[in-house]
Design a protein around this motif. Structure first.
Motif, PDB file in Angstrom:
ATOM      1  N   THR A  86      12.206  49.958  42.294  1.00 13.48           N
ATOM      2  CA  THR A  86      12.709  48.791  43.018  1.00 13.48           C
ATOM      3  C   THR A  86      12.388  47.538  42.219  1.00 13.48           C
ATOM      4  O   THR A  86      11.242  47.340  41.803  1.00 13.48           O
ATOM      5  N   ALA A  87      13.388  46.722  41.976  1.00 12.09           N
ATOM      6  CA  ALA A  87      13.199  45.497  41.205  1.00 12.09           C
ATOM      7  C   ALA A  87      12.158  44.598  41.873  1.00 12.09           C
ATOM      8  O   ALA A  87      12.138  44.451  43.093  1.00 12.09           O
ATOM      9  N   GLY A  88      11.283  44.025  41.058  1.00  5.29           N
ATOM     10  CA  GLY A  88      10.282  43.100  41.555  1.00  5.29           C
ATOM     11  C   GLY A  88       9.051  43.760  42.131  1.00  5.29           C
ATOM     12  O   GLY A  88       8.133  43.060  42.581  1.00  5.29           O
ATOM     13  N   GLN A  89       8.978  45.078  42.112  1.00  4.80           N
ATOM     14  CA  GLN A  89       7.814  45.795  42.622  1.00  4.80           C
ATOM     15  C   GLN A  89       7.157  46.583  41.504  1.00  4.80           C
ATOM     16  O   GLN A  89       7.829  47.271  40.736  1.00  4.80           O
ATOM     17  N   ARG A  90       5.841  46.495  41.439  1.00  2.00           N
ATOM     18  CA  ARG A  90       5.094  47.247  40.432  1.00  2.00           C
ATOM     19  C   ARG A  90       5.131  48.733  40.789  1.00  2.00           C
ATOM     20  O   ARG A  90       4.797  49.123  41.901  1.00  2.00           O
ATOM     21  N   GLU A 149      14.592  42.354  37.486  1.00  2.00           N
ATOM     22  CA  GLU A 149      15.957  42.284  38.006  1.00  2.00           C
ATOM     23  C   GLU A 149      16.511  43.674  38.285  1.00  2.00           C
ATOM     24  O   GLU A 149      16.174  44.643  37.604  1.00  2.00           O
ATOM     25  N   ALA A 150      17.368  43.765  39.298  1.00  2.00           N
ATOM     26  CA  ALA A 150      18.046  45.024  39.598  1.00  2.00           C
ATOM     27  C   ALA A 150      19.086  45.326  38.530  1.00  2.00           C
ATOM     28  O   ALA A 150      19.601  44.426  37.870  1.00  2.00           O
ATOM     29  N   GLY A 151      19.391  46.604  38.364  1.00  2.00           N
ATOM     30  CA  GLY A 151      20.418  46.997  37.411  1.00  2.00           C
ATOM     31  C   GLY A 151      20.022  48.223  36.635  1.00  2.00           C
ATOM     32  O   GLY A 151      19.090  48.944  36.984  1.00  2.00           O
ATOM     33  N   GLY A 152      20.755  48.478  35.556  1.00  2.00           N
ATOM     34  CA  GLY A 152      20.508  49.639  34.717  1.00  2.00           C
ATOM     35  C   GLY A 152      19.555  49.314  33.584  1.00  2.00           C
ATOM     36  O   GLY A 152      19.641  48.255  32.955  1.00  2.00           O
ATOM     37  N   TYR A 153      18.644  50.232  33.313  1.00  2.00           N
ATOM     38  CA  TYR A 153      17.679  50.106  32.228  1.00  2.00           C
ATOM     39  C   TYR A 153      17.711  51.384  31.396  1.00  2.00           C
ATOM     40  O   TYR A 153      18.187  52.426  31.841  1.00  2.00           O
ATOM     41  N   ARG A 154      17.186  51.302  30.185  1.00  2.00           N
ATOM     42  CA  ARG A 154      17.036  52.465  29.336  1.00  2.00           C
ATOM     43  C   ARG A 154      15.572  52.591  28.931  1.00  2.00           C
ATOM     44  O   ARG A 154      14.926  51.607  28.563  1.00  2.00           O
ATOM     45  N   VAL A 155      15.051  53.815  29.038  1.00  2.00           N
ATOM     46  CA  VAL A 155      13.672  54.121  28.656  1.00  2.00           C
ATOM     47  C   VAL A 155      13.707  54.888  27.340  1.00  2.00           C
ATOM     48  O   VAL A 155      14.407  55.891  27.221  1.00  2.00           O
ATOM     49  N   PHE A 156      12.944  54.435  26.343  1.00  2.00           N
ATOM     50  CA  PHE A 156      12.857  55.097  25.046  1.00  2.00           C
ATOM     51  C   PHE A 156      11.438  55.601  24.818  1.00  2.00           C
ATOM     52  O   PHE A 156      10.480  54.826  24.915  1.00  2.00           O
ATOM     53  N   ALA A 157      11.290  56.871  24.482  1.00  2.00           N
ATOM     54  CA  ALA A 157       9.999  57.422  24.079  1.00  2.00           C
ATOM     55  C   ALA A 157      10.043  57.673  22.575  1.00  2.00           C
ATOM     56  O   ALA A 157      10.862  58.457  22.091  1.00  2.00           O
ATOM     57  N   ASP A 158       9.178  57.002  21.834  1.00  2.00           N
ATOM     58  CA  ASP A 158       9.136  57.077  20.378  1.00  2.00           C
ATOM     59  C   ASP A 158       7.849  57.792  19.982  1.00  2.00           C
ATOM     60  O   ASP A 158       6.748  57.288  20.235  1.00  2.00           O
ATOM     61  N   PHE A 159       7.950  58.983  19.355  1.00  2.00           N
ATOM     62  CA  PHE A 159       6.751  59.797  19.117  1.00  2.00           C
ATOM     63  C   PHE A 159       7.018  60.811  18.009  1.00  2.00           C
ATOM     64  O   PHE A 159       8.170  61.054  17.609  1.00  2.00           O
ATOM     65  N   ALA A 173      16.336  57.879  28.203  1.00  2.00           N
ATOM     66  CA  ALA A 173      16.765  58.279  29.544  1.00  2.00           C
ATOM     67  C   ALA A 173      17.098  57.033  30.348  1.00  2.00           C
ATOM     68  O   ALA A 173      16.534  55.961  30.118  1.00  2.00           O
ATOM     69  N   ASP A 174      18.023  57.175  31.305  1.00  2.00           N
ATOM     70  CA  ASP A 174      18.422  56.050  32.140  1.00  2.00           C
ATOM     71  C   ASP A 174      17.444  55.835  33.288  1.00  2.00           C
ATOM     72  O   ASP A 174      16.910  56.781  33.870  1.00  2.00           O
ATOM     73  N   LEU A 175      17.231  54.574  33.623  1.00  2.00           N
ATOM     74  CA  LEU A 175      16.370  54.166  34.723  1.00  2.00           C
ATOM     75  C   LEU A 175      17.119  53.125  35.544  1.00  2.00           C
ATOM     76  O   LEU A 175      17.707  52.199  34.982  1.00  2.00           O
ATOM     77  N   ALA A 176      17.118  53.282  36.861  1.00  2.00           N
ATOM     78  CA  ALA A 176      17.812  52.338  37.740  1.00  2.00           C
ATOM     79  C   ALA A 176      16.796  51.542  38.554  1.00  2.00           C
ATOM     80  O   ALA A 176      15.845  52.108  39.094  1.00  2.00           O
ATOM     81  N   ALA A 177      16.991  50.236  38.621  1.00  2.00           N
ATOM     82  CA  ALA A 177      16.155  49.368  39.452  1.00  2.00           C
ATOM     83  C   ALA A 177      17.003  48.863  40.612  1.00  2.00           C
ATOM     84  O   ALA A 177      18.006  48.171  40.402  1.00  2.00           O
ATOM     85  N   GLY A 178      16.620  49.227  41.831  1.00  2.00           N
ATOM     86  CA  GLY A 178      17.404  48.867  43.003  1.00  2.00           C
ATOM     87  C   GLY A 178      17.206  47.418  43.415  1.00  2.00           C
ATOM     88  O   GLY A 178      16.161  46.810  43.171  1.00  2.00           O
TER      89      GLY A 178
END
Length: 320
Positions: A86-90, A149-159, A173-178
């Motif tokens: 959820t956008a704005g929440q830790r 902010e709400a919307g679409g995000y992308r998570v990258f793991a570099d290893f 991988a895709d991450l969504a923030a409501g």
């Protein structure tokens, strides 16, 4: 992270109708005029896609082929257990890297002081986070994240897995923030950016298919900063993301602390090659007086060299 450059291209984003609540079930491709088409998620055994659309030449130019192209590559898969927040929440972000047998990977090579680097970026490239999660004994990773902010995000793991012969990987991988979704326009090209009271100036050229030098100079109060502190084994850490499909380009600095020739500022030099023409967002992390700051730039590859644009800079908060 590899000793050279790595590109990871991947699927188009989750997005939603402007001005409405962002919903995971809605999937549309972003429309960006100067970006190449996004490709689908690649599965193990599937040949790499051609992000440059140039008849099999990755990026349309000679050089290292584009790697990753999705959640799976080289026998490893990014298993994101927290696909929405959820956008704005830790929130505690959880994920696991798994091998071909589905087992959690528990052994990694340490590179730039860490076993794994995690990048989270919004699809409009207005928000950027460089995080260092904690790994549990069972191979699962966790890190707190607070996305504004709400919307679409992308998570990258570099290893790099510790397994003999394994190379560096960047999986996405895709991450969504409501929440209420209000897409932001991509910032205009800029050669200066503000970051926590510092000014960073960018000069150099980002070339498609050809290496070029990018030089970033750090100052504060009109005076050059000559006592930068090492961060992740270097005086600067630069990540570039291509607008549209967010192809991932990790760039390493020229020289390192203690090599006898690299000075601790004000200049930080990188060698970079763009995978294609288009617009890129560059995020520079640097440390001074014990605190890490991030400066952000918009650069067009294949048109006007960096250092000749004059639009004001734009930067976003940075979490560690």
């Amino acid at each position: 992270m590899s000793t050279g450059l790595r590109i990871t291209a991947f699927t188009a984003a989750l997005a939603a109708t402007f001005g409405t609540a962002y919903g995971v079930g809605r999937v549309v491709d972003p429309v960006v005029a100067d970006a190449p088409p996004a490709s689908h998620e690649r599965h193990p055994g599937e040949p790499p896609a051609d992000p440059g659309g140039d008849g099999g030449h990755p990026g349309g130019h000679e050089g290292e082929p584009a790697g990753g192209l999705g959640i799976s590559e080289g026998g490893y898969t990014l298993d994101l257990a927290t696909p929405r927040v959820t956008a704005g929440q830790r929130t505690e972000l959880r994920f696991t890297v798994r091998d071909d047998d589905g087992r959690a990977v528990t052994a990694y090579q340490r590179e730039h002081d860490k076993e794994l680097h995690l990048i989270v970026a919004s699809r409009d490239l207005a928000t950027y986070r460089h995080l260092h999660p904690t790994r549990a004994a069972d191979g699962s990773w966790t890190t707190p994240v607070d996305l504004p902010e709400a919307g679409g995000y992308r998570v990258f793991a570099d290893f790099t897995p510790a397994k003999k012969g394994a190379g560096n990987l960047t999986l996405g991988a895709d991450l969504a923030a409501g929440g209420a979704y209000r897409p932001a326009p991509l910032p205009e090209p800029n050669t200066t950016a503000s970051a926590g009271g510092y000014r960073v100036a960018l000069t150099g050229t980002l070339n498609p298919g050809r290496a070029g030098e990018l030089r970033l100079s750090v100052s504060r109060g009109g005076r050059p900063v000559t006592d930068l502190q090492p961060y992740l084994g270097a005086y600067g850490h630069l990540v570039a993301l291509r607008s549209g499909d967010l192809a991932y380009l990790h760039v390493h600095p020229n020289g390192e602390p203690g090599d006898g020739s690299t000075k601790p500022g004000p200049d930080i030099s990188f060698t970079a090659t763009a995978p294609s023409t288009g617009t890129y967002r560059l995020f520079l992390d640097f440390r001074h007086e014990g605190k890490v700051h991030t400066a952000a730039f918009t650069v067009k590859a294949g048109s006007v060299p960096a250092g000749r644009e004059t639009a004001p800079g734009h930067t976003d908060g940075h979490a560690h």
